[in-house]
Design an enzyme around this catalytic site. Sequence first.
Site, PDB file in Angstrom:
ATOM      1  N   GLU A 135     -13.066   5.366   4.031  1.00 50.35           N
ATOM      2  CA  GLU A 135     -13.108   4.732   5.343  1.00 50.35           C
ATOM      3  C   GLU A 135     -14.289   5.171   6.195  1.00 50.35           C
ATOM      4  O   GLU A 135     -14.633   4.509   7.166  1.00 50.35           O
ATOM      5  CB  GLU A 135     -11.784   4.998   6.048  1.00 50.35           C
ATOM      6  N   GLN A 144       0.828  -1.205   0.000  1.00 47.23           N
ATOM      7  CA  GLN A 144       0.000   0.000   0.000  1.00 47.23           C
ATOM      8  C   GLN A 144       0.867   1.261   0.000  1.00 47.23           C
ATOM      9  O   GLN A 144       0.373   2.350  -0.221  1.00 47.23           O
ATOM     10  CB  GLN A 144      -0.950   0.016   1.206  1.00 47.23           C
ATOM     11  N   ARG A 186      -9.394  -0.250   7.247  1.00 51.01           N
ATOM     12  CA  ARG A 186     -10.263   0.727   6.602  1.00 51.01           C
ATOM     13  C   ARG A 186     -10.555   1.883   7.553  1.00 51.01           C
ATOM     14  O   ARG A 186     -11.706   2.195   7.865  1.00 51.01           O
ATOM     15  CB  ARG A 186     -11.566   0.074   6.172  1.00 51.01           C
ATOM     16  N   CYS A 187      -9.488   2.502   8.002  1.00 51.33           N
ATOM     17  CA  CYS A 187      -9.619   3.492   9.047  1.00 51.33           C
ATOM     18  C   CYS A 187      -8.375   4.341   9.055  1.00 51.33           C
ATOM     19  O   CYS A 187      -7.310   3.891   8.674  1.00 51.33           O
ATOM     20  CB  CYS A 187      -9.782   2.750  10.375  1.00 51.33           C
TER      21      CYS A 187
END
Lengths: 804, 164
Positions: free
Chosen positions: A758, A235, A382-383
Amino acid sequence: MKDELTQDQRSANLKGMGSSRKRVEDVRFTQGKGRYVDDIKLDGMLFGDFVRSPYAHARVTSINTEAAMAIPGVVAVLTAKDLEPLGLHWMPTLAGDKQMVLADGKVLFQGQEVAYVIANDRYAAADGVEAVEVEYEELPVIVNPFEALKSNVVLREDLEGQTEGAHGPRKHHNHIFTWEQGDKEGTEKVLEEADVVAEEMVYYHRTHPCPLETCGCVASMDKVTGKLTLYGTFQAPHAIRTVVSLISGIAEHNIRVVSPDIGGGFGNKVGAYAGYVCSVVASIVTGKPVKWVEDRMENLMTTAFARDYWMQGKIAATKEGKITGLWCHTTADHGGFDACADPTKFPAGFMNICTGSYDIPTAYLAVDGVYTNKAPGGVSYRCSFRVTEAAYFIERMIEVLAIELNMDAAELRRINFIKSDQFPYQSALGWEYDSGDYHRAWDQALNAVGYKELREEQAQRIEDFKAGKTRKLIGIGLTHFTEIVGAGPVKNCDILGLGMFDSCEIRIHPTGSAIARLGTISQGQGHATTFAQIIASEIGLPADDITLEEGDTDTAPYGLGTYGSRSTPVAGAATAMAARKIRAKAQMIAAYLLEVHDDDVEWDVDRFSVKGAPERFKTMKEIAFAAYNQAIPGLEPGLEAVSYYDPPNMTYPFGAYICVMEIDVDTGEHEIRSFYALDDCGTRINPMIIDGQVHGGCTEGYAIAMGQEIAYDEMGNCKSATLMDFFLPTAWETPTYTTDFAVTPSPHHPIGAKGVGESPNVGSVPCFSNAVHDAFRPFGLVQSHMPHDHWRIWKIAKDLGLHS
Amino acid sequence: MSKMHVKLNVNGQEVEGLAEPRTLLIHFLRENLNITGPHIGCETSHCGACTVDLNGKSVKSCTVFVAQANGSDVTTVEGLTNDDGSLGVIQEMFREHHGLQCGFCTPGMITRAHRLLQENPNPTEEEVRFGMAGNLCRCTGYQNIVKAILASADMMNAQKEAAE
Ligand code: FES
Ligand code: FES
């Protein structure tokens, strides 16, 4: 020259910002022509596979690789002893700790890497793994962070005697750090003097991002050129290049890191894992490319857990419900090594956004990080760095306070929201919220779902239940969340010392098409589609004529990658800024061509025209050609620009979510009757993609709230390491979502965008959880820990005496 | 381990090769034949990323030995593209309705949807959701996948009608 098209038509042809442009990625993906890491095949490629510890805490007394080496196809077996001379048996973590690459004398969690087998194909590698003989001596296991802080058992013997860690003093041999924010004394005073104080322990359980594609890499060392190429599910490819250079000693220009297509990330693919290091070493040792791809069990057991926060809260208010103070003490279970992925100065991420959407004058937060015998990680699933935990905490505390005050929770939220005229708002825990209009969003949401009628229906249902006419209850879950994304300003955000700016480079070709390269990397967000839309709107070339490239460190400008919803807030801003540089030069070229002064031309969708004489213009296409074929006095040829964007602040997307759930008291089963999600992510680049992000994020939130967890028994065995045990909802259980939006542009972002990926995970988890709690509120339930699987809901009903 | 000779018809083409008896169909497709559309998400039959069509039935190719598939017809997502190279109906509808994000589940989804619509050309939303429950997606929340499949059914039926 006359143009037949109206301004609107010309604008529509660009498919710029605001257009639900279809995704360019999909032509490849729908035909099975994506190129993911496991699709990469290089000449002579070998496969690596790990021998892993079956124990959560043990000494490794011997490793015998003879039988493994005798297996046909096995090329080599690496252990810590082989890595030690290279200084690679341990590696630095993103959190300032270090982590064993291969077991160095002991193991600290089940599944820990012990040896790395290299073979001709994946079957031989698996045979080799089976044949490695490891002897262990079991040690006492600690899986509870509160126990860890009391225990005599030293988990990290390598740190023994070190009273100072990367984030300040350590209070105990299993303690990592204490992080404090806000006003401790002031908050204690407010709590003492308050009319009402509600207190609760809110646990956000351990879970895992579990993208459909697991982590993996292919390392290829070219002995002739001395250049290492590392393909992987990264990522943050540029940061990985720097890290690989720092820990391997290979000069950074001799390393090329490539993130090909990535099958979902959700935070799982931010960190640096043992598999990457071992594959690089294996390629150097064997002179051949080496592939490592973890299987699902390895993924769930070892790479990157999320959450595991025990949050003790106190919230103070007046009798009327005006919140006066918030206190939070968090015990954070980090597992065997502190491998959290947070900006350096934030060991508990942005947990200090835990005052949420509310105007809370005084607050205090302390977080204690603790070692246990569980997998390391602590990534943001996802944060944006623990925002999910913070949002869950405050949205539960609001509900708990509503019970204490005997108030409607929607009304309690309304009277405490930060008002639109208070922005930019300085929070008690140190953030400057850039913009928002919470009251408007809240009213829009309550009206959309018919909140008043829902409460009436719920009241009727409770009567019917008490009268024995039904066994089903209705829960109405409310959430208003504030996100903090777009990390971040270099002055306070870095990872391993690398400032968290991001970048974009745009080159316009002579015929008026373009290529743009960014420091980020898409994992499903559709960057190739949406970033081209930003450029299209900014420079007036059709999005269809703009190629987007990311993920190859040899060609893309340096950037910190994609996680924490930072791509649009940071790289999106860089894209707009680079495009504006191009437009500024284009203006000079246009003025030259039109034989007027620079200030006498103005921008008009896809061209510059002479002020007051719109029929005299030069389109961007014409300007692009001129940039390459005219000698323009005072201007260099060519048309390209690069921008490294350091954001002045974070962005603060927000949303109002409401869930209506039916719960069967006797079976513990639930049915999501409706789920309404209003998101305000500022300027909307592609509404179709935003909706898709909301559907996906809410589904991940649904899983987390209603069943998904990484669970351990007291021996430290991971009980949820397959998709049989780890809940991923199918199309059958997954609810249908109603999406809605409001637009409060970010005042400091060049295009006003805030990021959205997110938000739905941050907002939906408390929303589902609050619905479960709300259903049982009339019967006395105050707090029950997630995940709310059927058994746990059944247990709530049983404990409340609803089964008799 | 000694290898055996296997012969398959994959996407309309006769292929053959050598494989160990324990070789899984998914590995044979991906590594021997370079057909990398079907993906690996779990290797335990849960995720459906490896779904292919085997003799007219959806199977998870991580749970079939290539030896079991010897002599069979296999269709993968690559085989669902039109002969002229354009997207097949289901592929096109997934794109049209934003039925994919990272694309990792997509080949399995589309291959499964293809079989589902052969078996039931007029499914209800419930039937689509039930029929697709063997395929996991981590990105989309399924809403647009369901939409894409229902739209595919309509389009395929309209094409059939037009042809009649
Ligand atoms: S890889 Fe075959 S079902 Fe998951
Ligand atoms: S699109 Fe990513 S798993 Fe389905």
